[in-house]
Design an enzyme around this catalytic site. Structure first.
Site, PDB file in Angstrom:
ATOM      1  N   SER A 216     -33.073 115.258 -22.525  1.00 29.14           N
ATOM      2  CA  SER A 216     -33.877 114.123 -22.039  1.00 29.14           C
ATOM      3  C   SER A 216     -35.344 114.397 -22.326  1.00 29.14           C
ATOM      4  O   SER A 216     -35.667 115.213 -23.192  1.00 29.14           O
ATOM      5  CB  SER A 216     -33.631 113.906 -20.543  1.00 29.14           C
ATOM      6  N   ASN A 217     -36.243 113.734 -21.639  1.00 24.50           N
ATOM      7  CA  ASN A 217     -37.685 113.967 -21.822  1.00 24.50           C
ATOM      8  C   ASN A 217     -38.384 113.775 -20.480  1.00 24.50           C
ATOM      9  O   ASN A 217     -37.751 113.451 -19.481  1.00 24.50           O
ATOM     10  CB  ASN A 217     -38.246 113.047 -22.915  1.00 24.50           C
ATOM     11  N   PHE A 218     -39.695 113.948 -20.479  1.00 22.37           N
ATOM     12  CA  PHE A 218     -40.448 113.985 -19.209  1.00 22.37           C
ATOM     13  C   PHE A 218     -40.863 112.608 -18.684  1.00 22.37           C
ATOM     14  O   PHE A 218     -41.641 112.521 -17.745  1.00 22.37           O
ATOM     15  CB  PHE A 218     -41.707 114.848 -19.363  1.00 22.37           C
ATOM     16  N   ALA A 283     -38.846 105.769 -22.901  1.00 24.07           N
ATOM     17  CA  ALA A 283     -38.932 106.924 -23.793  1.00 24.07           C
ATOM     18  C   ALA A 283     -37.494 107.286 -24.133  1.00 24.07           C
ATOM     19  O   ALA A 283     -36.825 108.022 -23.400  1.00 24.07           O
ATOM     20  CB  ALA A 283     -39.641 108.071 -23.102  1.00 24.07           C
TER      21      ALA A 283
END
Ligand code: C5P
Length: 407
Positions: A216-218, A283
């Site tokens: 995943s991402n932040f 995102a």
């Protein structure tokens, strides 16, 4: 000046300890005359400058200064006050109170109420010219502006010290007019997206490797959620397709929860055809594991040196191909380098009408922060890019929707 837009508005008038506090009585009177309900909160020092009884007589409400009522011991709830108010105005705002607001020093009822307030907040600074010119005051005002506080600039003129300079609190009639104009604009924009359907993607996507691990991402979803809240406030029908995040659903918004990029694509496709405006703020993870392993992969296995990945669908690009005339498609670009060139390339390749660029190198911009600093580029090459200052994400959302309205 009738200040017609103040009628029935709930206003907290915060008074701090400065000579200009005598003008707060006139300001309270103007608010009341225009039909507003006014609750005065005074700091302990303000009582040295104007008597609470004057303010309660003018507003018809007991003045609040302490957390507890001195007579009954009753608890004054700053949370309830913060929710009750349509606007909070601190006039005069001393250097000390501005500093406390900027840093969250909640040692009195006024600053505590400010921290709980959900409404727009205005400050009318008043102080001597040297205090006004001090770098710390400038820094605190810049912080407050970035937090979304409206600064009613002080005038230049004779000060209580008999010196002449910048630091005189703006005149009460002008402060009342600023609020009146604000409420007028607010009611004009509360209908500006009426009849429009706005589709928003937000948050990260989560791509499962096995039942306990993922890629995943932040992204926290804050920017997309702020746009959804603002679009709903402007009267739009809002569908928010959200990857996993821990934010509450904004009022009036239909939220569709998804996990992976594929699920997000399916949900966006579902509502895209009927949307007037689509804003792709998610995102989306670029890659997903080629294979999902349905049991926990054991650490003891020593044959794993890589995970095979496949490219996720590009949701913005996919709906860009489906776009009908009259539909607007807006994307985001988060870049660490060559921001403008990369943003313009994405705008073209995804057939977007507009792209919002935020750069991770700007302090206070990007993932997880409450503020953002954006530039906007247009498919229409005759329109120059617009650059905005660092602002609270709610204010950035308003700028983005205002800009979309010009397309
Ligand atoms: O190519 P890049 O990921 O930088 O593009 C960002 C823009 O494209 C954002 O608007 C994002 O929501 C959208 N996007 C998408 N699907 C992807 C990747 C990006 O919708 N797989």
């Amino acid at each position: 000046m009738d200040n017609l837009n103040l009628k029935n508005k709930h206003i907290i008038l915060g008074i701090t300890g400065g000579i200009a506090a005598y003008k707060s009585a006139v300001l309270a009177r103007l608010f009341v005359k225009a039909g507003a309900e006014v609750q005065v909160i005074m700091t302990p020092n303000a009582r040295e400058f104007i008597a609470p009884v004057t303010m309660s007589a003018l507003t018809g409400k007991p003045v609040v200064t302490q957390f507890f009522s001195a007579n009954s011991g009753e608890w004054h709830s700053h949370v309830d006050l913060g929710l009750w108010a349509d606007a909070m105005v601190i006039a005069p705002a001393t250097a000390c109170t501005l500093a406390k607001m900027a840093t969250g020093v909640a040692d009195n009822m006024l600053v505590t109420s400010y921290l709980s307030a959900k409404c727009p907040v205005f400050v009318a600074p008043a102080m001597d010219l040297d205090m006004m010119a001090h770098p710390s005051t400038a820094r605190n005002l810049a912080t407050l502006a970035a937090d979304g506080v409206h600064i009613i600039e002080p005038a230049t003129g004779e000060l209580a010290s008999h010196l002449t300079g910048r630091g005189r609190m703006e005149e009460p009639a002008r402060i009342a007019a600023v609020l009146d104009e604000f409420f007028a604009a607010q009611s004009a924009d509360s209908a500006s997206l009426a009849g429009k359907k706005v589709l928003i993607s937000a948050g990260p996507t989560v791509e499962r490797i096995d039942p306990v691990r993922y890629i995943s991402n932040f992204s926290t979803g804050k920017m997309g959620y702020a746009i959804a809240a603002e679009a709903a406030r402007r009267g739009a029908e809002v569908v928010l397709v959200s990857g996993p995040c821990s934010l509450p659903t904004p009022a009036g918004v239909r939220r569709v929860d998804v996990e992976s990029a594929r699920e997000m694509l399916a949900a966006v496709e579902q509502d895209f055809a009927s949307a007037d405006i689509a804003i792709m703020a998610a995102a989306v993870a670029d890659y997903a594991p080629a294979e999902y392993v349905d049991h926990k992969i054991k650490r003891e296995r020593d044959d794993i040196d890589s995970i095979a990945l496949v490219k996720n669908p590009d949701i913005a690009r996919t709906v860009g191909q489906m776009k009908r005339p009259g539909q607007l498609l807006v994307g985001f670009a988060l870049e660490t380098d060559h921001g403008p060139e990369n943003a313009v390339n994405k705008l073209r390749s995804k057939k977007l009408d507009m792209i919002v660029l935020n750069s991770l190198s700007d302090p206070g911009a990007g993932f997880g922060t409450d503020t953002n600093k954006v530039s906007i580029f247009f498919a229409d090459t005759s329109r120059p890019a617009v650059r905005f200052e660092l602002k609270d994400k709610t204010a950035v959302a308003a700028d983005i929707l205002d800009t979309i309205a010009t397309l």
